[in-house]
Write a protein that holds these residues in place. Structure first.
Motif, PDB file in Angstrom:
ATOM      1  N   ILE A 116       9.803  13.864  -1.985  1.00 46.92           N
ATOM      2  CA  ILE A 116       9.057  12.914  -2.023  1.00 46.92           C
ATOM      3  C   ILE A 116       8.973  11.211  -1.710  1.00 46.92           C
ATOM      4  N   GLY A 117       9.093  10.307  -1.007  1.00 42.18           N
ATOM      5  CA  GLY A 117       9.321   9.082  -1.568  1.00 42.18           C
ATOM      6  C   GLY A 117      10.708   8.846  -1.972  1.00 42.18           C
ATOM      7  N   PRO A 118      11.337   9.059  -1.619  1.00 48.44           N
ATOM      8  CA  PRO A 118      12.984   8.868  -2.231  1.00 48.44           C
ATOM      9  C   PRO A 118      13.516   7.252  -1.760  1.00 48.44           C
ATOM     10  N   GLY A 119      12.353   6.507  -1.359  1.00 51.98           N
ATOM     11  CA  GLY A 119      13.069   5.064  -1.836  1.00 51.98           C
ATOM     12  C   GLY A 119      14.148   4.550  -1.237  1.00 51.98           C
ATOM     13  N   MET A 120      14.715   3.789  -1.704  1.00 51.50           N
ATOM     14  CA  MET A 120      16.024   3.589  -1.962  1.00 51.50           C
ATOM     15  C   MET A 120      17.232   4.344  -2.562  1.00 51.50           C
TER      16      MET A 120
ATOM     17  N   ILE B 234      11.327  13.337   2.277  1.00 53.03           N
ATOM     18  CA  ILE B 234      10.333  12.686   3.382  1.00 53.03           C
ATOM     19  C   ILE B 234       9.802  11.593   3.005  1.00 53.03           C
ATOM     20  N   GLU B 235      10.086  10.105   3.575  1.00 52.24           N
ATOM     21  CA  GLU B 235       9.685   8.814   3.287  1.00 52.24           C
ATOM     22  C   GLU B 235       9.462   8.495   4.384  1.00 52.24           C
ATOM     23  N   ILE B 236       8.227   7.777   4.262  1.00 51.54           N
ATOM     24  CA  ILE B 236       7.047   7.082   5.012  1.00 51.54           C
ATOM     25  C   ILE B 236       7.996   5.721   5.853  1.00 51.54           C
TER      26      ILE B 236
ATOM     27  N   GLY C 190       7.806   9.936   7.294  1.00 42.10           N
ATOM     28  CA  GLY C 190       6.732  10.033   7.585  1.00 42.10           C
ATOM     29  C   GLY C 190       5.132  10.686   6.550  1.00 42.10           C
ATOM     30  N   ASP C 191       4.266  11.252   6.497  1.00 41.62           N
ATOM     31  CA  ASP C 191       3.494  10.542   5.706  1.00 41.62           C
ATOM     32  C   ASP C 191       3.887  12.413   5.039  1.00 41.62           C
ATOM     33  N   PHE C 192       4.158  12.259   3.514  1.00 42.60           N
ATOM     34  CA  PHE C 192       4.223  13.840   3.042  1.00 42.60           C
ATOM     35  C   PHE C 192       2.471  14.277   2.780  1.00 42.60           C
ATOM     36  N   LEU C 193       1.996  13.888   2.666  1.00 35.87           N
ATOM     37  CA  LEU C 193       0.555  14.584   2.946  1.00 35.87           C
ATOM     38  C   LEU C 193       0.153  15.345   4.757  1.00 35.87           C
TER      39      LEU C 193
ATOM     40  N   PHE D 131       0.737  -0.796  -0.119  1.00 35.48           N
ATOM     41  CA  PHE D 131       0.093   0.073   0.260  1.00 35.48           C
ATOM     42  C   PHE D 131       0.782   1.007   0.394  1.00 35.48           C
ATOM     43  N   LEU D 132       1.802   1.020   0.106  1.00 37.75           N
ATOM     44  CA  LEU D 132       2.854   2.386  -0.073  1.00 37.75           C
ATOM     45  C   LEU D 132       3.168   2.632  -1.642  1.00 37.75           C
ATOM     46  N   GLY D 133       3.265   1.808  -2.478  1.00 37.27           N
ATOM     47  CA  GLY D 133       2.892   2.597  -3.905  1.00 37.27           C
ATOM     48  C   GLY D 133       4.460   2.151  -4.248  1.00 37.27           C
ATOM     49  N   GLN D 134       4.893   0.932  -3.752  1.00 35.78           N
ATOM     50  CA  GLN D 134       6.715   1.054  -4.233  1.00 35.78           C
ATOM     51  C   GLN D 134       6.745   0.625  -5.209  1.00 35.78           C
ATOM     52  N   HIS D 135       7.766   0.779  -6.161  1.00 38.18           N
ATOM     53  CA  HIS D 135       8.046   0.733  -7.142  1.00 38.18           C
ATOM     54  C   HIS D 135       9.459   1.329  -7.437  1.00 38.18           C
ATOM     55  N   PHE D 136      10.417   0.779  -7.491  1.00 33.81           N
ATOM     56  CA  PHE D 136      11.103   1.384  -7.291  1.00 33.81           C
ATOM     57  C   PHE D 136      11.832   1.579  -8.359  1.00 33.81           C
ATOM     58  N   LEU D 137      13.112   2.429  -8.883  1.00 31.44           N
ATOM     59  CA  LEU D 137      13.530   2.970 -11.185  1.00 31.44           C
ATOM     60  C   LEU D 137      14.594   1.927 -10.359  1.00 31.44           C
ATOM     61  N   LYS D 138      14.377   1.241 -11.964  1.00 37.07           N
ATOM     62  CA  LYS D 138      15.726   0.762 -11.868  1.00 37.07           C
ATOM     63  C   LYS D 138      16.576   1.532 -12.548  1.00 37.07           C
TER      64      LYS D 138
ATOM     65  N   GLY E 250       9.925  13.514  -7.535  1.00 36.52           N
ATOM     66  CA  GLY E 250       9.585  12.572  -6.689  1.00 36.52           C
ATOM     67  C   GLY E 250       9.117  12.097  -8.253  1.00 36.52           C
ATOM     68  N   ASN E 251       9.613  10.234  -6.874  1.00 33.61           N
ATOM     69  CA  ASN E 251       9.052   9.493  -9.088  1.00 33.61           C
ATOM     70  C   ASN E 251       7.637   8.977  -7.298  1.00 33.61           C
ATOM     71  N   PHE E 252       6.404   9.717  -7.682  1.00 35.27           N
ATOM     72  CA  PHE E 252       5.796   9.410  -6.466  1.00 35.27           C
ATOM     73  C   PHE E 252       4.893   8.112  -5.891  1.00 35.27           C
TER      74      PHE E 252
HETATM   75  N1  SAH Z   1      11.902   7.296  -5.159  1.00 39.14           N
HETATM   76  C1  SAH Z   1      12.057   6.117  -5.233  1.00 39.14           C
HETATM   77  C2  SAH Z   1      10.669   5.678  -4.327  1.00 39.14           C
HETATM   78  C3  SAH Z   1       9.508   5.827  -5.608  1.00 39.14           C
HETATM   79  S1  SAH Z   1       7.999   4.398  -5.231  1.00 39.14           S
HETATM   80  C4  SAH Z   1      12.459   5.011  -6.935  1.00 39.14           C
HETATM   81  O1  SAH Z   1      12.130   5.756  -8.052  1.00 39.14           O
HETATM   82  O2  SAH Z   1      13.105   3.787  -6.862  1.00 39.14           O
HETATM   83  C5  SAH Z   1       7.507   5.471  -3.867  1.00 39.14           C
HETATM   84  C6  SAH Z   1       7.877   6.070  -2.199  1.00 39.14           C
HETATM   85  O3  SAH Z   1       7.035   6.379  -2.213  1.00 39.14           O
HETATM   86  C7  SAH Z   1       8.121   5.026  -1.753  1.00 39.14           C
HETATM   87  O4  SAH Z   1      10.026   4.195  -1.571  1.00 39.14           O
HETATM   88  C8  SAH Z   1       7.292   4.858  -0.630  1.00 39.14           C
HETATM   89  O5  SAH Z   1       8.143   4.075   0.601  1.00 39.14           O
HETATM   90  C9  SAH Z   1       6.713   6.513  -0.597  1.00 39.14           C
HETATM   91  N2  SAH Z   1       5.915   6.618   0.115  1.00 39.14           N
HETATM   92  C10 SAH Z   1       4.285   5.543  -0.102  1.00 39.14           C
HETATM   93  N3  SAH Z   1       4.073   6.624   0.075  1.00 39.14           N
HETATM   94  C11 SAH Z   1       4.620   8.355   1.149  1.00 39.14           C
HETATM   95  C12 SAH Z   1       3.752   9.301   1.548  1.00 39.14           C
HETATM   96  N4  SAH Z   1       2.965   9.713   1.865  1.00 39.14           N
HETATM   97  N5  SAH Z   1       4.664   9.976   2.169  1.00 39.14           N
HETATM   98  C13 SAH Z   1       5.837  10.373   1.639  1.00 39.14           C
HETATM   99  N6  SAH Z   1       6.888   8.427   1.493  1.00 39.14           N
HETATM  100  C14 SAH Z   1       5.443   7.706   1.015  1.00 39.14           C
END
Ligand code: SAH
Length: 251
Positions: A37-41, A59-61, A81-84, A8-15, A100-102
């Motif tokens: 927003i959501g830097p992931g890895m 900011i990364e949740i 935390g949560d960007f929202l 549910f975190l929408g995690q799709h990491f860009l390769k 971001g890659n949101f």
């Molecule tokens: N930017 C990275 C990850 C993209 S996936 C890349 O390009 O590979 C989206 C990222 O947003 C995930 O790391 C996820 O944990 C994060 N995320 C999800 N909901 C979030 C929120 N409400 N606030 C901050 N980060 C969030």
């Protein structure tokens, strides 16, 4: 359980490093303050972090990602935390860009938050699912033109930069993605009641098959002074200027 929660975190990491670099380089430098927003890895983070002139925050949740980011980018200011839920004016006293890659599950909410904070956000560069990117960048008369297209284009110049294929992500999302750029235009205020403008746009598109006259009936306002040709149209046929005119004339 853990894996399920992350779905549910929408995690799709860009390769793809080239795409990551292209996204980072799409910021035009309107401000040196940047929020990712959501830097992931950290695939995008790397390119932004390399630029020492930036006042760069993220900011990364996901706590696991936050630990990784702390280890690999010790100078980065990462907020867990949560960007929202983030109070933007507490974090930045200066205007800042958003990148971001949101997380796609909250795309619209991110964009509405940008709209609400438009006077603090001169530039946004980011990846969304292609359909959302197209909707944001759509022009009047197109099928995808909607609430976010009107609200955002009232205050931003919007560019569709490029499409991104699902195979460059891990795991691949079900849909294609696209990168767009929003740059704040020079409109300080609309020449109408802005809260009412937003309401008119939302009502118009929530009943997008009706003419504006029929959709706006539920506002219970007097439409006598609104040009009849505008009321005879449907929301998707109206420009920002048309919506401003309508908002000025309803009583
Ligand atoms: N930017 C990275 C990850 C993209 S996936 C890349 O390009 O590979 C989206 C990222 O947003 C995930 O790391 C996820 O944990 C994060 N995320 C999800 N909901 C979030 C929120 N409400 N606030 C901050 N980060 C969030």
């Amino acid at each position: 359980m853990e894996v399920r929660a992350k779905k549910f975190l929408g995690q799709h990491f860009l390769k793809d490093e080239n795409i990551a670099r292209q996204i980072a380089e799409s910021l035009t430098g309107r401000t040196s303050h940047v929020l990712e927003i959501g830097p992931g890895m950290g695939v995008l983070t790397k390119y932004l972090h390399a630029n020492e002139l930036l006042d760069f925050h993220a900011i990364e949740i996901d706590s696991e990602s936050v630990v990784y980011l702390h280890d690999h980018y010790p100078k980065l200011h990462v907020i867990e935390g949560d960007f929202l839920a983030l109070n933007l004016s507490e974090l930045f006293t200066q205007p800042f860009a958003v990148i971001g890659n949101f997380p796609y599950n909250i795309s619209s909410q991110i964009l509405f938050k940008v709209f609400d904070n438009r006077n603090q956000i001169p530039e946004v560069v980011g990846m969304f699912q292609k359909e959302v990117a197209e909707r944001v960048a759509a022009k009047p008369g197109s099928k995808t033109y909607g609430i976010l297209s009107v609200l955002l284009s009232a205050f931003y110049d919007i560019e569709y930069l490029f499409t991104v294929h699902e195979h460059v992500f891990n795991p691949p999302p079900k849909v294609k993605s696209a990168v767009i750029r929003l740059r704040r235009n020079d409109v300080d205020r609309l020449e109408c009641d802005e809260a009412l403008f937003t309401k008119v746009v939302k009502i118009g598109f929530n009943q997008r098959r009706k003419t504006l006259r029929n959709a706006l009936k539920q506002l219970g306002m007097n439409m006598d002074e609104v040009p009849a040709d505008l009321l005879a149209k449907r929301a998707e046929q109206l420009s920002v200027a048309d919506f401003v005119t309508i908002t000025q004339k309803v009583k």
